[in-house]
Enzyme design. Structure first.
Site, PDB file in Angstrom:
ATOM      1  N   ARG A 187       2.173  27.466  -0.689  1.00  0.00           N
ATOM      2  CA  ARG A 187       1.733  26.501   0.333  1.00  0.00           C
ATOM      3  C   ARG A 187       2.417  25.136   0.181  1.00  0.00           C
ATOM      4  NH1 ARG A 187      -4.463  26.514   0.010  1.00  0.00           N
ATOM      5  NH2 ARG A 187      -4.299  24.609   1.225  1.00  0.00           N
ATOM      6  N   LYS A 215       5.235  24.902  -8.140  1.00  0.00           N
ATOM      7  CA  LYS A 215       4.142  23.982  -7.829  1.00  0.00           C
ATOM      8  C   LYS A 215       3.803  23.028  -8.973  1.00  0.00           C
ATOM      9  CE  LYS A 215      -0.159  25.526  -7.412  1.00  0.00           C
ATOM     10  NZ  LYS A 215      -1.390  26.048  -6.780  1.00  0.00           N
ATOM     11  N   SER A 255      31.360 -22.605  -9.535  1.00  0.00           N
ATOM     12  CA  SER A 255      30.922 -21.771  -8.409  1.00  0.00           C
ATOM     13  C   SER A 255      32.095 -21.087  -7.750  1.00  0.00           C
ATOM     14  CB  SER A 255      30.249 -22.641  -7.350  1.00  0.00           C
ATOM     15  OG  SER A 255      29.117 -23.244  -7.897  1.00  0.00           O
TER      16      SER A 255
END
Ligand code: UD1
Ligand code: MG
Length: 460
Positions: free
Chosen positions: A16, A23, A416
């Protein structure tokens, strides 16, 4: 002392679930269901574990080995019933001197505490102890038939039950424990003359009773023995697990502002005076020390399939909002990780900061160093990963690319926008961008020229 052997039944394919995964390998809180069951067995004092799988379920065997270590795998070639399944471990059962407990691999919410209570029934003189519960809807379950004096006489499967027996609300969870030297002989006498044509383990109760042995039932809450057969039941079990674990975390001294939005893993460790804002996800393998603040929408991954490294967030650190912490991250004390910062396989030492938009991967960031916005550790050349190290107190200017392998000395500055490909000495400035030049009044002249041109064009 009676050593405890646990037999975990996991031979069902779980059709299922509509899955290629067996499972019992479907996870709850990041751990396979059978792993939860094995943990509970161990918590109840189980030394040896036998896991009964179906043919071709090597994946279950591997997972079980991972969780149980010493666990032994038995293959039940044909699924002829729960009684038949337990006997797949006959070799171990015949050798074992002590108690035997039978658990189902698809009942992940069972706790060690409840299993200990079941065992206590054996200490109190029962040869067979069955964990029972009173479900809101008993249909489909085996009914526990008692004599009113606390003795269990039989378990009747629904398909074989009379109307009177079906009216009994006390049901079999499937969890059973045995203290008898004659267990194998008991199981060998189970027959399959019933509605399903199966060898029912539950018949062991009636056979034991006929042998003059006592059977008893122990009650537990329904949620602990809920079985998972479908994806919606998997989700329901997950929800229950999460709810209980969040409560434990809060009882341990952490604040969860919106607990229902925090997702924990089976092994998440959270310290005291931790604050967790809404929508935070913890993958497996995460430890959070005391006084950490995890701001909203942070994803902390921990282990993944490739990496067995967890994540540790040390005391006083602040993470998020919108941070992504991945396997192997070691976030030091009082470190700040801000929005849209990703840290992977990297150590950030005390007080280091990466407050905005950065990728810190495969590296070391020294104490008190500052990683500016937009800094990227370029750790991958398409073939190999390389490391970046940043010394204590270094300052990495915004929008820098650090091309690994590379080392930035302590106290150094990276200007930077630099692309750093060579090591930087301690206390030096490294700058790789072109020098800035300026043309006075250029913008004003440009504007005038363009406005004129546009007006001319419109006149045509
Ligand atoms: C079983 C119990 C029932 C109980 C219910 C609780 C029996 C006969 N009945 O019924 O009393 O109320 O569980 O959920 O035990 N398995 C194997 N090999 C087999 C058959 C089963 O390993 O040959 C495993 C399954 O994978 C599953 C567990 O045993 O994990 C239970 O089997 P299942 O067929 O689901 O039993 P139920 O009919 O639910
Ligand atoms: Mg079942």
């Amino acid at each position: 002392m009676h050593p405890l052997l646990t037999v975990v039944l996991a031979a069902g394919k779980g059709t299922r679930m509509k899955s290629t995964l067996p499972k019992v390998l479907h996870p709850i809180a990041g751990l396979a269901m059978v792993g939860h069951v094995l943990h509970a067995a161990r918590a109840a004092g189980s030394g040896v574990t036998a896991i009964v799988v179906g043919p071709g379920m090597e994946a279950v065997a591997r997972a079980a080995h991972h969780e149980a270590g010493e666990g032994e795998i038995f293959v039940q070639e044909e699924q002829l019933g729960t009684g038949h399944a337990v006997l797949a471990a006959r070799r171990l059962l015949e050798r074992h001197q002590g108690d035997v407990m039978v658990l189902y691999g698809d009942t992940p919410l069972i706790t060690g505490k409840t299993l200990k209570r079941l065992r206590a029934a054996l200490d109190a003189g029962a040869a067979v102890a069955v964990l029972g519960f009173r479900p809101a809807d008993p249909s489909g379950y085996g009914r526990l038939l008692s004599d009113g004096a606390g003795n269990l006489l039989a378990i009747r499967e629904e398909k074989d039950a009379t109307e009177g027996e079906k009216a009994v609300g006390f049901c079999n969870s499937g969890v059973m424990a045995f203290r008898t030297t004659a267990l194998v002989s008991l199981l060998d006498r189970i027959r399959n003359a019933n509605a399903k044509g199966e060898y029912y383990l539950t018949d062991a109760v009636e056979i034991a009773h006929a042998d003059g042995l006592r059977a008893a039932a122990v009650e537990c809450p329904e949620r602990e023995v809920m079985g998972v057969n479908s994806r919606d039941q998997l989700a329901a079990a997950e929800r229950i697990w999460q709810e209980e674990r969040r409560l434990e975390v809060m009882r341990g001294g952490a604040t969860l502002i919106a607990p229902e939005t925090v997702w924990l893993s089976h092994d998440t460790r959270i310290g005291q005076d931790v604050v967790i804002e809404p929508n935070v996800f913890f993958g497996p393998g995460v430890t959070v020390e005391d006084r950490v603040i995890i701001k909203a929408n942070t994803h902390i991954q921990g282990f993944d399939q490739k990496s067995r490294d967890g994540v540790v967030i040390r005391s006083g650190a602040e993470i998020g909002p919108f941070a992504r912490i991945r396997p192997g991250a070691d976030i030091g004390p009082d470190v700040h990780i801000g929005n849209f910062v990703e840290v992977k396989n990297a150590k950030m030492e005390a007080g280091a900061k990466a407050n905005h938009l950065a990728y810190v991967g495969d590296g070391l960031v020294g104490a008190g160093a500052n990683i500016g916005a937009g800094t990227i550790f370029c750790n991958y050349d398409g073939y190999f990963k390389h490391r970046t190290t940043i010394g204590a107190g270094a300052f990495i200017g915004s929008n820098s690319s650090l091309v690994a392998p590379v080392n930035i000395g302590s106290g150094a500055y990276v200007a930077s926008g630099s692309v750093i490909t060579k090591d930087v000495s301690a206390d030096a400035l490294a700058i790789t961008r072109p020098q800035q030049s300026e043309r006075p009044d250029w913008a004003a002249k440009f504007r005038t020229m363009m406005q004129r041109r546009k007006a001319g064009a419109a006149g045509k």
